[in-house]
Scaffold this motif. Structure first.
Motif, short mmCIF file in Angstrom:
data_model
loop_
_atom_site.label_atom_id
_atom_site.label_comp_id
_atom_site.label_asym_id
_atom_site.label_seq_id
_atom_site.Cartn_x
_atom_site.Cartn_y
_atom_site.Cartn_z
N GLU A 159 -1.61 -1.27 8.96
CA GLU A 159 -0.33 -1.59 9.51
C GLU A 159 0.94 -0.59 9.27
O GLU A 159 1.66 -0.09 10.34
CB GLU A 159 0.29 -2.92 8.75
CG GLU A 159 1.71 -3.44 9.30
CD GLU A 159 1.96 -4.73 8.67
OE1 GLU A 159 3.39 -4.72 8.37
OE2 GLU A 159 1.16 -5.44 7.94
N LEU A 160 1.23 0.11 8.02
CA LEU A 160 2.00 1.05 7.81
C LEU A 160 1.91 2.50 8.10
O LEU A 160 2.72 3.08 8.41
CB LEU A 160 2.42 0.76 6.36
CG LEU A 160 2.79 -0.44 5.61
CD1 LEU A 160 3.18 -0.18 4.17
CD2 LEU A 160 4.13 -0.86 6.49
N ARG A 161 0.66 2.85 8.76
CA ARG A 161 0.33 3.85 9.17
C ARG A 161 0.87 4.12 10.73
O ARG A 161 1.48 5.06 10.91
CB ARG A 161 -1.14 4.30 9.27
CG ARG A 161 -1.93 4.65 7.95
CD ARG A 161 -3.45 4.49 8.37
NE ARG A 161 -3.69 5.42 9.53
CZ ARG A 161 -4.11 7.00 9.19
NH1 ARG A 161 -3.85 7.61 8.13
NH2 ARG A 161 -4.54 7.56 10.19
N CYS A 195 10.64 1.54 9.00
CA CYS A 195 10.41 1.23 7.56
C CYS A 195 11.62 0.82 7.08
O CYS A 195 12.08 -0.35 6.53
CB CYS A 195 9.89 2.07 6.63
SG CYS A 195 8.02 2.41 6.82
N PHE A 196 12.86 1.50 7.35
CA PHE A 196 14.17 1.12 6.86
C PHE A 196 14.96 0.20 7.74
O PHE A 196 16.13 -0.35 7.57
CB PHE A 196 14.95 2.38 6.92
CG PHE A 196 14.65 3.13 5.34
CD1 PHE A 196 14.89 2.78 4.19
CD2 PHE A 196 13.76 4.31 5.63
CE1 PHE A 196 14.71 3.40 2.98
CE2 PHE A 196 13.36 5.09 4.53
CZ PHE A 196 13.87 4.34 3.19
N PHE A 224 4.28 4.31 1.10
CA PHE A 224 2.96 3.70 1.35
C PHE A 224 2.41 4.51 2.75
O PHE A 224 1.36 5.02 3.02
CB PHE A 224 2.76 2.09 1.36
CG PHE A 224 1.34 1.67 1.29
CD1 PHE A 224 0.91 1.40 0.04
CD2 PHE A 224 0.56 1.97 2.52
CE1 PHE A 224 -0.27 0.92 0.09
CE2 PHE A 224 -0.83 1.30 2.24
CZ PHE A 224 -1.26 0.99 1.17
N SER A 225 3.40 4.39 3.67
CA SER A 225 2.89 5.04 5.17
C SER A 225 2.74 6.49 4.67
O SER A 225 1.96 6.88 5.55
CB SER A 225 4.37 4.80 6.08
OG SER A 225 4.11 5.42 7.18
N SER A 226 3.70 7.20 4.26
CA SER A 226 3.45 8.56 3.89
C SER A 226 2.21 9.01 3.28
O SER A 226 1.32 9.77 3.58
CB SER A 226 4.60 9.23 3.18
OG SER A 226 5.77 8.87 4.03
N LEU A 227 1.84 8.14 2.11
CA LEU A 227 0.40 8.13 1.69
C LEU A 227 -0.65 8.05 2.15
O LEU A 227 -1.92 8.84 2.21
CB LEU A 227 0.50 7.41 0.49
CG LEU A 227 1.18 7.55 -1.01
CD1 LEU A 227 1.38 6.48 -1.96
CD2 LEU A 227 0.71 8.80 -1.68
N SER A 228 -0.61 7.27 3.35
CA SER A 228 -1.60 6.72 4.09
C SER A 228 -1.76 7.82 5.10
O SER A 228 -3.04 7.82 5.63
CB SER A 228 -1.47 5.32 4.68
OG SER A 228 -1.29 4.27 3.80
N ARG A 234 -6.33 -6.53 1.39
CA ARG A 234 -4.88 -6.53 1.66
C ARG A 234 -4.57 -5.10 1.58
O ARG A 234 -3.65 -4.84 2.72
CB ARG A 234 -4.30 -7.23 0.81
CG ARG A 234 -4.55 -8.89 0.88
CD ARG A 234 -3.77 -9.63 0.03
NE ARG A 234 -4.23 -10.82 -0.20
CZ ARG A 234 -4.95 -11.59 -1.19
NH1 ARG A 234 -5.69 -10.81 -2.33
NH2 ARG A 234 -5.54 -12.66 -1.23
N VAL A 235 -5.16 -4.18 0.72
CA VAL A 235 -4.52 -2.70 0.95
C VAL A 235 -5.02 -2.12 1.99
O VAL A 235 -4.14 -1.33 2.88
CB VAL A 235 -5.31 -2.17 -0.68
CG1 VAL A 235 -5.03 -0.63 -0.08
CG2 VAL A 235 -4.68 -2.41 -1.54
#
Length: 411
Positions: free
Chosen positions: A124-126, A133-134, A183-187, A117-118
């Motif tokens: 997806e979020l990348r 996101c907002f 999460f998107s920024s981390l990815s 799932r991660v």
């Protein structure tokens, strides 16, 4: 046009940088140095950041304004160690940290399904921008993770300490939009600190603003901001008139100066720094406290393993962070030593610095953006700049500064 900027934090410095090429800009800062909440104390060869802070290089506003090469960045490796009575286990993205893949696959802090799932969530979020996101519907971060099928063990042992550390909210009641953007920024990017500390970021921005033509006046408090027709009076030791004023002070001070309500619920934190008799030996990864007890910290960061420049040569140093303001320094020492011993880490820790930030972030529950003030909310030619007009992050502060400058430019 003469423009005053009240506050030399990130948002104020961005506003000044944007406005200076075409306007006469003066920045007033009550402290002796720039930075607001993003500052570093440099003493006896040590660098102590004000609270545990990092920069996500994927932040769109950071990419717009910062010269990463000039900041000489140091990287936190992807993933983290989860600490408990069983010792340390590793959770990492095998795509970004292949050498950690075996340990991550064997970790008992997430099911095999959680790990899949991660990876799906990362893919997806990348692809999602900040606006995407907002723009989506919101729930709490906890409900968001549950709806996506993550196990209770993963949520309790990884999400609570890790994202609780990002948002200062281990309850995971923060908006899922904030989670998605983080999460998107981390990815998509790296997690870093400048070699000379997080305070190098506002110092870099101040230099850019001055090169663009702005004057930065430190050690000068603004007592009052008063719109008078087409001009605005700014009271320091004297009163001067300006065509426009950007109030880029902290939320409480901005409310005092403008009368515009700002977020009144906030989160504090305390970060203590420790010199060790030997390195922590965690390969630069954060150590997340899965089940903090008593006065134990929420997480420990291996500062000198990531940025050796933050301590004198060959001196191991870590930081420990509590997700609320603490004032008993003896309890901090005891809590940190207790946690390390419980995790089976045999080191001696000497406390060398403590920073308590009473207001580090404002609350960001689902729907929080509907309650935030606009940049042009004050009367007259007065504008707001601060993360509290966007979201509680470095990116939010920078974006607000840019939008405040755009509002001034439209006069």
């Amino acid at each position: 046009m003469r423009v005053a900027v009240v506050g030399a934090g990130l948002s104020g410095l961005i506003a000044a940088y944007e406005l200076a090429p075409e306007h006469d800009v003066t920045v007033y800062e009550r402290r002796d140095g720039v930075g607001g909440r993003v500052r570093s104390t440099r003493r006896d060869g040590y660098v102590f950041d004000r609270g545990f802070q990092v920069l996500f290089t994927a932040y769109p506003e950071a990419r717009r304004y910062l010269d990463y090469d000039a900041l000489d960045l140091r990287d936190y490796p992807p993933g983290a160690h989860v600490a408990s009575d069983d010792g340390l286990s590793t959770l990492a993205d095998p795509l970004r940290a292949p050498r950690d893949a075996p340990a991550a696959l064997l970790s008992r802090d997430a099911t095999f399904g959680d790990k899949l799932r991660v990876l799906r969530l990362r893919a997806e979020l990348r692809r999602k921008s900040r606006d995407d996101c907002f723009a989506d519907g919101e729930t709490t971060t906890r409900e968001y993770l549950r709806e996506r099928g993550f196990s209770s063990r993963f949520i309790e042992r990884f999400a609570e300490p890790f994202y609780g550390g990002v948002t200062l909210d281990r309850s995971l009641g923060t908006s899922s939009s904030v989670f998605e953007f983080t999460f998107s920024s981390l990815s998509r990017g790296r997690t870093v600190v400048p070699a000379s500390g997080m305070g190098a970021i506002p110092e870099h921005l101040a230099e850019k603003a001055q090169e663009a033509g702005a004057e930065v006046v430190t050690g000068t408090a603004v007592e009052d901001v008063t719109p008078k027709g087409d001009t605005v009076g700014v009271e320091t030791e004297t009163t001067e008139g300006y065509d426009a004023v950007v109030v880029a002070a902290d939320p409480r001070e901005a409310e005092r100066l403008t009368g515009v309500p700002t977020p009144d619920g906030g989160k504090g934190c305390t970060t203590a720094y420790y010199v060790l008799d030997e390195p922590l030996g965690v390969d630069g990864k954060l150590v997340l406290n899965a089940d903090p007890r008593g006065d134990e910290p929420s997480h420990i960061a291996p500062v000198s393993e990531v940025a050796p420049e933050h301590s004198p040569r060959d001196t191991p140093m870590v930081s420990a962070t509590w997700l609320e303001a603490r004032d008993d320094e003896n309890a901090l020492v005891g809590g940190t030593r207790s946690a390390l011993a419980r995790w089976g880490i045999d080191v001696d820790a000497e406390q060398v610095h403590v920073d308590t930030v009473e207001f580090a972030q404002f609350l960001q529950p689902p729907g929080f953006r509907d309650t935030l003030p606009a940049n042009d909310a004050p009367d007259g030619n007065v504008f707001l700049a601060g993360d509290y007009t966007e979201d509680s992050s470095i990116n939010g502060a920078m974006l607000s500064g840019r939008r405040a400058a755009e509002a001034v430019g439209s006069l």
